[in-house]
Write an enzyme that holds these catalytic residues in place. Structure first.
Site, mmCIF file in Angstrom:
data_model
loop_
_atom_site.group_PDB
_atom_site.id
_atom_site.type_symbol
_atom_site.label_atom_id
_atom_site.label_comp_id
_atom_site.label_asym_id
_atom_site.label_seq_id
_atom_site.Cartn_x
_atom_site.Cartn_y
_atom_site.Cartn_z
ATOM 1 N N THR A 1 0.833 -1.206 0.000
ATOM 2 C CA THR A 1 0.000 0.000 0.000
ATOM 3 C C THR A 1 0.869 1.258 0.000
ATOM 4 O O THR A 1 0.561 2.252 -0.646
ATOM 5 C CB THR A 1 -0.907 0.037 1.248
ATOM 6 N N SER B 1 6.228 3.942 8.632
ATOM 7 C CA SER B 1 5.073 4.719 9.089
ATOM 8 C C SER B 1 4.601 4.348 10.488
ATOM 9 O O SER B 1 5.353 4.463 11.433
ATOM 10 C CB SER B 1 3.951 4.560 8.068
ATOM 11 N N HIS B 2 3.376 3.826 10.584
ATOM 12 C CA HIS B 2 2.796 3.545 11.901
ATOM 13 C C HIS B 2 3.269 2.209 12.465
ATOM 14 O O HIS B 2 2.939 1.871 13.594
ATOM 15 C CB HIS B 2 1.272 3.530 11.789
ATOM 16 N N LYS C 1 10.224 3.970 0.595
ATOM 17 C CA LYS C 1 9.182 4.367 -0.358
ATOM 18 C C LYS C 1 9.781 5.355 -1.353
ATOM 19 O O LYS C 1 10.536 6.241 -0.973
ATOM 20 C CB LYS C 1 8.044 5.028 0.415
ATOM 21 N N ASP D 1 1.754 10.100 13.538
ATOM 22 C CA ASP D 1 2.369 8.773 13.493
ATOM 23 C C ASP D 1 3.878 8.828 13.245
ATOM 24 O O ASP D 1 4.472 9.905 13.235
ATOM 25 C CB ASP D 1 1.681 7.893 12.438
ATOM 26 N N ASP E 1 5.916 8.665 10.696
ATOM 27 C CA ASP E 1 6.485 9.526 9.664
ATOM 28 C C ASP E 1 5.721 10.834 9.477
ATOM 29 O O ASP E 1 5.972 11.570 8.526
ATOM 30 C CB ASP E 1 6.579 8.769 8.332
ATOM 31 N N ASP F 1 2.537 11.628 8.744
ATOM 32 C CA ASP F 1 1.490 11.896 7.761
ATOM 33 C C ASP F 1 0.082 11.610 8.282
ATOM 34 O O ASP F 1 -0.899 11.952 7.636
ATOM 35 C CB ASP F 1 1.762 11.159 6.433
ATOM 36 N N ARG F 2 -0.023 10.994 9.461
ATOM 37 C CA ARG F 2 -1.363 10.733 10.003
ATOM 38 C C ARG F 2 -1.679 11.706 11.132
ATOM 39 O O ARG F 2 -0.774 12.282 11.738
ATOM 40 C CB ARG F 2 -1.445 9.322 10.576
ATOM 41 N N GLU G 1 -8.579 9.486 4.526
ATOM 42 C CA GLU G 1 -8.752 8.052 4.732
ATOM 43 C C GLU G 1 -9.157 7.799 6.178
ATOM 44 O O GLU G 1 -8.742 8.533 7.087
ATOM 45 C CB GLU G 1 -7.439 7.320 4.474
ATOM 46 N N GLU G 2 -9.896 6.716 6.379
ATOM 47 C CA GLU G 2 -10.364 6.361 7.715
ATOM 48 C C GLU G 2 -9.208 6.066 8.670
ATOM 49 O O GLU G 2 -9.380 6.084 9.873
ATOM 50 C CB GLU G 2 -11.311 5.166 7.663
ATOM 51 N N SER G 3 -8.031 5.768 8.102
ATOM 52 C CA SER G 3 -6.870 5.396 8.911
ATOM 53 C C SER G 3 -6.126 6.611 9.455
ATOM 54 O O SER G 3 -4.939 6.528 9.728
ATOM 55 C CB SER G 3 -5.931 4.545 8.065
ATOM 56 N N LYS H 1 -0.593 12.566 2.594
ATOM 57 C CA LYS H 1 -1.386 12.991 3.725
ATOM 58 C C LYS H 1 -0.460 13.722 4.691
ATOM 59 O O LYS H 1 0.746 13.546 4.637
ATOM 60 C CB LYS H 1 -2.106 11.821 4.369
ATOM 61 N N ARG I 1 -8.914 -6.380 7.691
ATOM 62 C CA ARG I 1 -9.554 -5.167 8.195
ATOM 63 C C ARG I 1 -11.042 -5.237 7.872
ATOM 64 O O ARG I 1 -11.419 -5.485 6.727
ATOM 65 C CB ARG I 1 -8.961 -3.923 7.544
#
Ligand code: VG1
Ligand code: CO
Length: 545
Positions: free
Chosen positions: A20, A115-116, A128, A279, A281, A283-284, A365-367, A378, A498
């Site tokens: 992803t 990330s997370h 990435k 998070d 990195d 982005d959340r 996004e929901e995440s 994000k 999920r």
């Protein structure tokens, strides 16, 4: 003395297929000889070579970040890159990388982060590649990179040379210029263009209190500089502000389960007005009011409804986009604003074309990912600043804003249930048999619900018409409830199922239910249609957010 370069013979390594969001593996896997090198060489080879190009390089500071930055600098130099822009100490948040790529017109960027996912020697690592538009490489490019990983025979690297990334300044590796920059400055300048910093400063000056939990990850230095130094939030507003290689032993995922320290503070007797977390990195984002959690889906809807209060978005919303599993709360706002709302597969890379084409301005996004056309990722701190801008200009607090929103649009009760580390065969069999049964679901009664439609989501990109199939099963019920099931593409062990649950209650309905109770019928229907407990042997999810 001239720098010498080595060409090292290597062989393809299995499984270097980006998911992803980049390639994520156990840190130990990335530390195997040649593992990182093979992938980085494949990134260069799969994108037309590094000769004469400029890249941004940085990561979230997790274990192996420093070694990886050093290797990538030396490989980029050996592959003939003209210039590298590297964050001081190898640190850059994902949104900061996206901004730097765009601002300096580079040929892309390489981000070191999982990330997370937890970090440390026994945790996860990731790489990435972001494209020249600043966004995660689209599938056409990641496919080319993966293809190269399967055919690689050698990689190039400069000999061990000093790469002094600890201080801003310039050094060279052979012919390649390496500029080490302050990771925060360019990002802060962008935020200043977008938001009403004076209004936010006045808010803090008036005694408004917030708690920002950086979760020992990369946003710490950004949040301290912007919130405390520039906007005048009291010292100590940002907690867990120093990035650590293993995120203080925690799980840098900003949700009510992993950000439990923040949740405790926001539900405590002396709770501040506003709580937020980001998070690994950066982005959340997670948003809380006093005693209240705002789901990421609701946050996207509320931000869309009030974005006009920020200078960058007043009268400028061309459209919105959300990933398919994200609740439909934002759709209702878009409808009222008479702007289009696009539904994309999970993962930020699918928003890139819509943003580039000027079709969407806000995405989410929901995440816990929210962002806009200011970059192509994000952006956690951006979401926090947009919230602050709205709070400063609107006057209501988060609890009031949320309740008024539900009274005006209705409430989309929402939760995600994650079943982690399921054996891959069992997870695949569950999804396969669900797919096989889809055609017969419509009209089925399950408990108090009746299936209205069931299908597997595939996305026909409205800009380049690329087709992406198999993006999750969606079952909707009469009355607007919905369940979505898909397998995660970011895990590093077994499979994660999920299950996304949603139930809409109209504007005159009951908005005060306990979320779990409101979603109970949908969860039961999901279990009965997908036979989750029977197939996984689990009677409940591992993580509910
Ligand atoms: C998860 C989230 C997805 C997000 C992705 C990367 O993917 O569900 O919404 O874009 O992580 O986010 P998956 O495939 O595990 O469901 V991040 O902040 O981890 O780069
Ligand atoms: Co992230």
């Amino acid at each position: 003395m001239a720098t010498s370069y080595a060409t090292v013979q290597t062989a393809p390594i299995d499984g270097q297929k980006p998911g992803t969001s980049g390639l994520r593996k156990k840190t130990a896997v990335f530390r195997n000889p040649g593992y990182l090198e093979n992938f980085v060489q494949s990134v260069f080879d799969g994108t037309g070579g590094a000769e004469g190009k400029t890249y941004v390089i940085g990561g979230d500071g997790r274990f192996f970040n420093a070694e990886a930055v050093d290797i990538i600098i030396r490989m980029a130099a050996a592959n003939g890159a003209a210039r590298l822009i590297v964050g001081q100490n190898g640190l850059l948040s994902t949104p900061a990388v996206s901004n730097l790529i765009r601002k300096y017109g580079t040929d892309g960027g390489i981000i070191l982060s999982a990330s997370h996912n937890p970090g440390g020697e026994t945790g996860d690592f990731g790489v990435k590649f972001n494209a020249p538009n600043g966004g995660p490489a689209p599938e056409a490019i990641t496919d080319q990179i993966y293809d190269r990983t399967q055919r690689i025979t050698e990689y190039s690297i400069a000999e061990q040379v000093a790469c002094p990334v600890g201080q801003p300044g310039r050094f060279t590796v052979g012919e390649t210029l390496v500029d080490v920059i302050d990771p925060v400055a360019d990002y802060e300048a962008l935020m200043q263009e977008l938001f009403d910093f004076d209004a936010i400063r006045a808010l803090f000056a008036g005694g408004f209190r917030m708690c920002f939990d950086a979760m020992h990850a990369v946003t710490g230095p950004y949040a301290k500089r912007i919130l405390e130094d520039t906007l005048g939030a009291p010292k100590g507003t940002v907690i867990n502000a120093i990035p650590s290689p293993d995120f203080g032993g925690g799980h840098p995922d900003p949700n009510p389960v992993w950000a439990s320290q923040l949740v405790g503070i926001m539900n405590g007797p002396d709770a501040p007005d506003f709580g937020a977390a980001s998070d690994g990195d950066g982005d959340r984002n997670m948003i809380m009011g006093r005693g209240t959690f705002v789901t990421p889906s609701d946050s996207l809807a509320l931000l869309t409804a009030h974005a006009h209060l920020a200078p960058a978005y007043a009268g400028k919303l061309a459209g919105v986009a959300r990933s398919m599993p994200t609740s439909q709360a934002v759709d209702l706002v878009a409808e009222r604003l008479a702007i289009p709302c696009y539904e994309t597969p999970t993962g930020w890379k699918f928003f890139g074309n819509l943003l580039d084409a000027g079709m969407a301005t806000l995405c989410g996004e929901e995440s816990a990912g929210t962002g806009s056309d200011h970059i192509r990722e994000k952006d956690g701190l951006w979401a926090v600043l947009l919230w602050l801008n709205i709070l400063a200009r609107d006057g209501r607090n988060i609890v009031q804003l949320q309740q008024d929103h539900w009274r005006s649009f209705g409430r989309n009760y929402y939760a995600r249930h994650d079943y982690e580390e399921i054996p891959t065969e069992i997870a695949n069999a569950l999804m396969d048999s669900l797919r096989a049964g889809l055609a017969g679901f419509a009209g089925t009664e399950v408990g108090s619900l009746r299936v209205a439609a069931a299908d597997e989501f595939s996305y026909d990109d409205p800009v380049d018409h690329s087709l992406t199939e198999g993006q999750g099963v969606c079952i909707s019920f009469d009355g607007g409830a919905r369940v979505v099931l898909r397998l995660s593409g970011t895990g590093t062990q077994g499979a994660t199922l999920r299950v996304y649950l949603e139930r809409y209650v109209g504007k005159d309905g009951d908005h005060g239910m306990v979320v779990h109770d409101a979603l109970e019928p949908v969860l039961r229907a999901a279990d009965s249609l997908a036979r989750i407990s029977e197939r996984t042997g689990r009677d409940k999810a591992d993580v509910i957010t």
